[in-house]
Scaffold this motif. Structure first.
Motif, mmCIF file in Angstrom:
data_model
loop_
_atom_site.group_PDB
_atom_site.id
_atom_site.type_symbol
_atom_site.label_atom_id
_atom_site.label_comp_id
_atom_site.label_asym_id
_atom_site.label_seq_id
_atom_site.Cartn_x
_atom_site.Cartn_y
_atom_site.Cartn_z
ATOM 1 N N ARG A 120 4.897 -6.064 -9.067
ATOM 2 C CA ARG A 120 4.097 -5.078 -8.352
ATOM 3 C C ARG A 120 2.751 -5.669 -7.995
ATOM 4 N N ARG A 123 -2.574 -4.122 -4.478
ATOM 5 C CA ARG A 123 -2.822 -4.276 -3.040
ATOM 6 C C ARG A 123 -1.499 -4.606 -2.362
ATOM 7 N N PRO A 124 -1.094 -3.889 -1.316
ATOM 8 C CA PRO A 124 0.180 -4.186 -0.653
ATOM 9 C C PRO A 124 0.254 -5.642 -0.199
ATOM 10 N N ARG A 143 8.416 -6.272 0.035
ATOM 11 C CA ARG A 143 7.142 -5.567 0.169
ATOM 12 C C ARG A 143 6.706 -5.098 -1.222
ATOM 13 N N THR A 145 4.059 -3.267 -3.750
ATOM 14 C CA THR A 145 3.051 -2.216 -3.851
ATOM 15 C C THR A 145 2.882 -1.916 -5.332
#
Length: 199
Positions: A120, A123-124, A143, A145
């Motif tokens: 995780r 910050r994306p 992706r 997150t």
């Protein structure tokens, strides 16, 4: 793990069964005990009907629960075979390209889609993973997150970093058994993988 998975399928368990006490075969019985365990899970899965329902633990695409367990046990065996061969000081057996691609897919779209995954980022971030010897479909966009990672099997949008290499080497690297063959872009994302991707 083989005996546990075989019992789960044979019993058609609909919830996660306990592991129970780990077996402790004598040193001179360990290899034969493992062979018997392996044969048991192979025979159990071969005999299971394709429409059998039982518990599975992650959402990676599979046509049925028996197919899920066949895939999971195959990759469990491959990674620990590498561990055993390395521990003996032998050159580990290579991992076949198509098998490795399937294992990368299971890891990214299965294990790291679960709530348990620690992969995780507050910050994306966007990470690309590419098996360079396996054609245009062997690429994933991850992706990151604060929640579980969202992965698609495609080169979707821009990525901040890419982890790449031949499929067999990349497979072992993503399971944190060897170094990542090639990192391009933000090296911090490769470090994040090493620190947080352990299963």
């Amino acid at each position: 793990m083989h005996r546990w998975a075989a019992a789960l399928v044979a019993d058609r368990a609909t919830a996660r069964p306990p592991f129970g006490d780990p077996p402790e075969p004598a040193d001179d019985e360990l290899v034969s005990w493992y062979r018997d365990s392996h044969r048991l899970v192979v025979d159990t899965l071969a005999a299971a009907p394709a429409d059998l329902e039982c518990w599975t633990f992650h959402p990676a695409p599979n046509p049925s629960p028996p197919a899920f367990w066949a895939r999971r046990q195959a990759h469990e065996t491959a990674v620990h075979r590498h561990d055993a061969e390395s521990a003996r000081g032998r050159e580990p057996s290579p991992v076949a390209r198509d098998f490795a691609v399937d294992g990368i897919d299971e890891l990214l779209r299965g294990f790291h889609a679960r709530d348990h995954s620690r992969l995780r980022s507050e910050r994306p971030r966007v990470l690309r993973v590419r098996a360079v010897d396996a054609g245009p479909d062997a690429v994933w966009t991850v992706r990151l997150t604060a929640g579980p990672a969202m992965t698609v099997r495609a080169a979707e949008g821009e990525a901040e970093a890419e982890l790449s290499g031949p499929a067999g080497q990349l497979y072992l690297a993503l399971w944190n058994r060897t170094a990542i063959p090639r990192v391009t872009g933000d090296a911090e994302l490769a470090s994040l993988w090493r620190e947080r991707s352990g299963i």
